[in-house]
Design a protein around this motif. Sequence first.
Motif, short mmCIF file in Angstrom:
data_model
loop_
_atom_site.label_atom_id
_atom_site.label_comp_id
_atom_site.label_asym_id
_atom_site.label_seq_id
_atom_site.Cartn_x
_atom_site.Cartn_y
_atom_site.Cartn_z
N VAL A 37 0.85 -1.20 0.00
CA VAL A 37 0.00 0.00 0.00
C VAL A 37 0.88 1.24 0.00
CG1 VAL A 37 -1.97 -1.11 1.13
CG2 VAL A 37 -0.21 0.00 2.54
N SER A 38 0.32 2.34 -0.48
CA SER A 38 1.08 3.59 -0.54
C SER A 38 0.76 4.52 0.62
CB SER A 38 0.82 4.31 -1.86
OG SER A 38 -0.54 4.64 -1.97
N ALA A 39 -0.17 4.09 1.49
CA ALA A 39 -0.50 4.91 2.66
C ALA A 39 -1.12 4.02 3.73
CB ALA A 39 -1.47 6.01 2.30
N VAL A 40 -0.91 4.42 4.98
CA VAL A 40 -1.53 3.76 6.12
C VAL A 40 -2.16 4.82 7.02
CG1 VAL A 40 -0.04 1.72 6.15
CG2 VAL A 40 0.64 3.76 7.43
N VAL A 41 -3.12 4.39 7.81
CA VAL A 41 -3.79 5.28 8.75
C VAL A 41 -3.29 4.94 10.15
CG1 VAL A 41 -6.02 5.96 9.71
CG2 VAL A 41 -5.82 5.47 7.27
N ALA A 42 -2.84 5.97 10.87
CA ALA A 42 -2.38 5.79 12.24
C ALA A 42 -3.58 5.90 13.18
CB ALA A 42 -1.34 6.84 12.59
N VAL A 43 -3.76 4.89 14.02
CA VAL A 43 -4.89 4.86 14.95
C VAL A 43 -4.40 4.60 16.37
CG1 VAL A 43 -6.53 4.06 13.20
CG2 VAL A 43 -5.29 2.39 14.57
#
Length: 134
Positions: A37-43
Motif C-alpha cells: 500500500v502507498s499509505a496507512v492510517v495511524a490509529v
Amino acid sequence: MIGEDTQVKDIMTRGVVTVPFEINAAEMAETMAKNNVSAVVAVDESGETFGVVSDMDILEHIQKKNWEIDSVEDIMSPSVETLRPSMTVKEAATIMAEKHVHRLIVMSEESVGASYRPVGILSARDIIRHLFEK
C-alpha cells in the motif's frame, strides 16, 4: 461531469491498513511494504484515526539520520481529510482539489457497525480510473 451519481463507496479501495500510533517508522514502513500500500492510517488503541502516512512522507523522512526510530507521529500528516461512503465522487474530487490532497479516508457512516472508523481510501487514481471505465 465526473461522478454526478456515483458514490464514493462504489469506487473506493475497500479496507484500510492501519498502524498503531505507538510503533516506530521502520515498523510502519515494513507494514506498508508487506501490504503493498502507498499509505496507512495511524490509529490509537480504540481505533480513532490520528493521521495518515504516505510513501512520500516516508521518502521525505528517510533523509534524516536514524529515521527508523522516529514515531509515526513524527512522520504522519496530522490533517486527515475524510468523507462518507455516500458522498458523490464529484464531491470527493472537489475536496481533493480544494485541499490539495491525493487521497481521502472514507469513514463509516454514523450508527453503522463500528461508528466512524476508516473503511476505505479514495485516491485521485481511483477517480481517474473511474472516468475511463465508463
